[in-house]
Write an enzyme that holds these catalytic residues in place. Structure first.
Site, PDB file in Angstrom:
ATOM      1  N   GLU A   1     -13.471  89.063  79.419  1.00 17.17           N
ATOM      2  CA  GLU A   1     -12.999  89.279  78.043  1.00 17.17           C
ATOM      3  C   GLU A   1     -11.702  88.508  77.845  1.00 17.17           C
ATOM      4  OE1 GLU A   1     -12.783  93.358  76.679  1.00 17.17           O
ATOM      5  OE2 GLU A   1     -11.012  92.918  75.459  1.00 17.17           O
TER       6      GLU A   1
ATOM      7  N   GLU B   1      -4.070  90.786  69.907  1.00 19.48           N
ATOM      8  CA  GLU B   1      -4.149  92.212  69.605  1.00 19.48           C
ATOM      9  C   GLU B   1      -2.791  92.655  69.085  1.00 19.48           C
ATOM     10  OE1 GLU B   1      -6.991  94.692  72.385  1.00 19.48           O
ATOM     11  OE2 GLU B   1      -5.735  93.386  73.630  1.00 19.48           O
TER      12      GLU B   1
END
Length: 347
Positions: free
Chosen positions: A235, A240
């Protein structure tokens, strides 16, 4: 007095003997390089190439740290290196000279490299210029609750109220509402089954939602997730953000041994993340992975064959609410929107 003189002579003799035999006790003497000089000559054709030369007395080899996370050993001290990040960027380059016996010396310099003329071609993009639902040839939806392991509070839908293209931007909106047993709704778009790629540069220009409990993300997963599972698929979190720490941007990699709470990541504070658009970038090659915001690299990982980052990945865009990363939600929160101006993949 004679006894005292004898003791002094014996002591001095012992010290001299030990000093003369130091090399035999500790191994050969270490020779240290000296007079390390670095020169850098950027190309004038906009290619992003720079000719580096490092020279030092008594040096057997050199290591260059190129300021973007890439590190190379160059025995000759001469290398032509190509930067791939578009625009005018400043890199702090460090050279280390090592002697044949292990002595080292370091020196750094700053080099301004103009690569605006060398921007790679766009391989895939969505400019979000057509109002309505997101382009179905490029994006699908994850639908459901819980965040698939993150204890998130939203229910992801494919409803226009949660995701739509308006006035040249994609809007992903999280809402406080009761829906299918959840207290919030939002959307998670993904290119799985429609577009995937290996290596390149990803640019995402976005403005983030405010509100404690919001968790917007622009990220990627290995296309083999259905067979390999997570985190074996790998990932890459390009961006974020959590509303409880406004303006702190996170860039993170998850893979076996470095996932969940022990993931491989860094963060950087910027200004106006929720009121202005910023460019979130991934530079991904077979040897390095660099995550940047507004052209500034803040997390770098050396890629290699032991990591799951040498296969096709697909893209995801979403706004989560609460969960293990975002934490508790402000009771006064009613809605928050991430606006995405474009997503571009360069090769």
């Amino acid at each position: 007095m004679k006894k005292f003189s004898i003791i002094i002579i014996i002591t001095l003799t012992t010290v001299l003997f030990a000093a003369c035999n130091k090399d035999s006790l500790d191994g050969p003497a270490v020779t240290y390089p000296a007079n390390l000089v670095i020169t850098a000559v950027p190309a004038t054709d906009g290619s992003g190439k720079v000719d580096f030369t490092a020279k030092a007395d008594n040096a057997a080899s050199y290591v260059f740290e190129f300021g973007n996370g890439d590190i190379k050993t160059v025995p000759s001290g001469i290398i032509t290196y190509q930067y791939t990040l578009a625009g005018t960027n400043t890199y702090k380059v460090i050279a280390t000279a090592t002697s044949s016996t292990g002595g080292t010396i370091k020196k750094d310099t700053s080099v301004t490299v103009t690569v605006s003329g060398a921007a790679p071609s766009v391989y895939w993009s969505d400019e979000f210029n057509v109002d309505g639902a997101p382009d179905a040839t490029k994006w699908g939806y994850d639908i459901g609750a819980g965040g698939w392991g993150n204890n998130e509070l939203q229910y992801y839908t494919n409803r226009p109220v949660n995701s739509s293209v308006q006035n040249g931007v994609l809007k992903i909106t999280a809402l406080k509402e009761n829906y299918n047993g959840s207290n919030y709704t939002s959307a998670r778009l993904l290119s799985k089954g429609k577009f995937s790629f290996k290596y390149g540069r990803v640019e995402i220009r976005a403005k983030l939602p405010a509100g404690v409990g919001t968790w917007p993300a622009t990220w990627m997963l290995g296309s083999n997730i259905s067979s390999a599972g997570w985190p074996n698929c790998g990932e890459i979190d390009i961006m974020e953000h959590r509303g409880s720490e406004l303006n702190r941007i996170f860039g993170t990699l998850h893979y076996p041994g470095r996932s969940g709470g022990s993931a491989d990541g860094s963060s950087k504070f910027i200004t106006n993340a929720t009121t202005e658009f910023h460019i979130y970038t991934l530079e991904w090659t077979a040897t390095s992975i660099n995550i940047a915001v507004d052209g500034i690299v803040y997390h770098s990982v050396n890629n290699n064959g032991n990591l799951p980052f040498n296969q096709d990945f697909f893209l995801l865009l979403n706004v989560a609410i609460g969960g293990t990363f975002a934490g508790p939600v402000d009771p006064a929160f009613t809605s928050g929107t991430m606006e995405v101006d474009y997503v571009r993949v360069y090769k």
